[in-house]
Design an enzyme around this catalytic site. Structure first.
Site, mmCIF file in Angstrom:
data_model
loop_
_atom_site.group_PDB
_atom_site.id
_atom_site.type_symbol
_atom_site.label_atom_id
_atom_site.label_comp_id
_atom_site.label_asym_id
_atom_site.label_seq_id
_atom_site.Cartn_x
_atom_site.Cartn_y
_atom_site.Cartn_z
ATOM 1 N N TYR A 143 31.523 -11.069 -8.119
ATOM 2 C CA TYR A 143 32.364 -11.558 -7.248
ATOM 3 C C TYR A 143 33.656 -12.111 -7.920
ATOM 4 O O TYR A 143 34.477 -12.418 -7.451
ATOM 5 C CB TYR A 143 31.653 -12.713 -6.399
ATOM 6 N N LYS A 194 18.952 -4.412 -12.265
ATOM 7 C CA LYS A 194 19.037 -2.950 -12.156
ATOM 8 C C LYS A 194 19.329 -2.229 -13.761
ATOM 9 O O LYS A 194 20.316 -1.837 -13.789
ATOM 10 C CB LYS A 194 20.139 -2.544 -11.303
ATOM 11 N N ASP A 227 15.877 -3.411 -6.355
ATOM 12 C CA ASP A 227 15.743 -2.697 -5.078
ATOM 13 C C ASP A 227 14.275 -2.780 -4.591
ATOM 14 O O ASP A 227 13.760 -2.947 -3.504
ATOM 15 C CB ASP A 227 16.444 -1.230 -5.130
ATOM 16 N N ASP A 251 22.723 -12.955 -3.223
ATOM 17 C CA ASP A 251 23.202 -13.108 -1.889
ATOM 18 C C ASP A 251 22.449 -12.185 -1.072
ATOM 19 O O ASP A 251 22.146 -12.900 0.149
ATOM 20 C CB ASP A 251 24.699 -12.642 -2.226
ATOM 21 N N ASP A 255 19.129 -14.237 1.481
ATOM 22 C CA ASP A 255 19.166 -13.808 2.977
ATOM 23 C C ASP A 255 18.194 -13.311 3.417
ATOM 24 O O ASP A 255 17.510 -13.741 4.526
ATOM 25 C CB ASP A 255 20.581 -13.453 3.241
#
Ligand code: NAD
Length: 371
Positions: A143, A194, A227, A251, A255
């Site tokens: 970001y 990852k 993942d 993020d 959620d």
């Protein structure tokens, strides 16, 4: 007697109503305990600060936040301030707090109270009693990495670039937060990245492994691909205790985890900075995940539990008052077991209550638990 300095920033909309219920609990602890006292200061933030001072947070309020042992924040924003200059929009107050206090670690718990287990989109047995903490790196990663741009190529095609960047220092400090938290919980950390396809993942895995060896060999560390972590959260969420991950994966995963457990009105959060070299206490801001909810603001309808649970996080993580935090969490669970519900979590056969009735019921349970 130890005195802890709290700065309350109610902000706008339902922030004002839910922080009033936290004040009720602060009053309870101040009258009850002869070991700890909370000294409370208040200030304006968001639209309320803009109306009074023309900025979303004043330098004086920032100085108070710098000095406070913890900031308890309500919410900011609303249609009233839709047209204020961009740099003074209500959210700018929260962003300045996060930036100036360098709050790099975002903590989002996913807790499922047994009384609300049937409201989850997952089966009761998967979520009942769930208690996970997601630790998300908040100030680095994709970001913020440069270059970050959209360019037009010679052939007329456009190309967008975001850059995922992490330094050793950034990974070290967030990993330490996760290990510190795990020690106050079930002593288990999953680090999600990852490394199979990303260089930042390779570095993340190496650094978390090193920090584990040197800083927290007493805590169990598991590495998991981000993942797979997303899948495992749905398949068997109770296998997790603390999950530490970068800004982007955090993020998404926070959620995902939070929404397994119900309404926005139930979700607390914390943002932590670096430890003070003298006291070891981290800069900290505690806030509900929800916003100012203009559609219900001023009507006494807001669920105060997210803000009250944020205060309980302050007790646990800023002040080491785990027993008191447990009391607050237990009081919330009991009130829900008794069938009290604000509109956002209302279920058939339950009793609908408003903001202050819910706050008062939690205070009453606290009194009986502490008696
Ligand atoms: P919101 O979280 O304020 O509300 C979304 C929906 O959830 C609304 O229907 C609201 O009534 C409901 N809701 C939220 N919290 C609730 C609670 N405690 N009890 C009962 N119902 C609740 O999000 P939004 O509507 O997208 O945003 C409203 C304003 O809040 C905007 O100005 C936005 O920028 C701001 N906002 C601020 C923060 C913050 O201060 N951290 C976070 C998100 C949004």
């Amino acid at each position: 007697m130890t005195t802890h300095n709290l700065l309350l920033l109610p902000g706008d909309g339902i922030g004002v109503e839910t922080i009033a219920e936290v004040e009720r609990l602060i009053g309870f602890f101040n009258s009850k305990s002869n070991v700890v006292r909370f000294s409370v200061d208040r200030d304006l933030v968001g639209g309320a600060a803009y109306d009074a001072h023309g900025v979303a947070i004043t330098d004086e309020a920032m100085a108070k936040a710098e000095k406070a042992d913890a900031v308890i924040f309500g919410a900011v924003g609303g249609p009233k301030w839709a047209n204020v200059p961009y740099q003074h929009r209500p959210e700018a107050g929260l962003l300045r707090l996060r930036k100036d206090l360098d709050l790099f670690a975002n903590l989002r718990p996913a807790i499922c109270y047994p009384a609300l287990a049937d409201a989850s989109s997952l089966k009761r047995e998967l979520v009942e009693g769930l208690d996970i903490m997601i630790v998300r790196e908040l100030t680095g990663g994709v970001y913020f990495g440069e270059p970050k741009e959209i360019v037009t190529l010679e052939n007329g095609e456009r190309r967008a670039v975001d850059t995922q960047v992490y330094t050793t220092h950034e990974v070290e400090r967030i990993t330490k937060v996760a290990f510190d938290l795990a020690r106050k919980r079930k002593n288990l950390v999953h680090s999600a990245e990852k490394h199979n396809v990303m260089r930042t993942g390779v570095l993340w895995k190496q650094v978390t492994t090193d920090v584990h060896k040197s800083y927290a060999p007493d805590v169990t560390l598991e590495h998991i691909l981000a993942d797979n972590c997303a899948m495992q959260l749905i398949r068997n969420p109770k296998q997790f205790d603390v999950i530490v991950t970068d800004n982007l994966f955090g993020d998404v995963l926070s959620d995902e985890a939070a929404m397994m457990t119900g309404s926005l009105g139930m979700l607390p959060s914390a943002s932590l900075g670096a430890p003070d070299p003298k006291t070891g206490r981290r800069k900290a801001l505690y806030e509900p995940v929800h916003g100012s909810a203009p559609d219900i603001a001023g009507k006494g309808l807001a669920n105060p539990i997210a803000t009250i649970a944020s205060f309980a996080m302050a007790l646990r993580y800023s002040f080491d008052l785990g027993a008191e935090a447990d009391l607050v969490d237990k009081a919330i669970a009991r009130v829900l077991e008794k069938g009290l519900r604000t509109g956002d979590i209302m279920q058939p056969g339950m009793t609908k209550v408003g903001t202050s009735e819910m706050g008062k019921a939690i205070e009453d349970e606290l009194k009986s638990l502490a008696a």
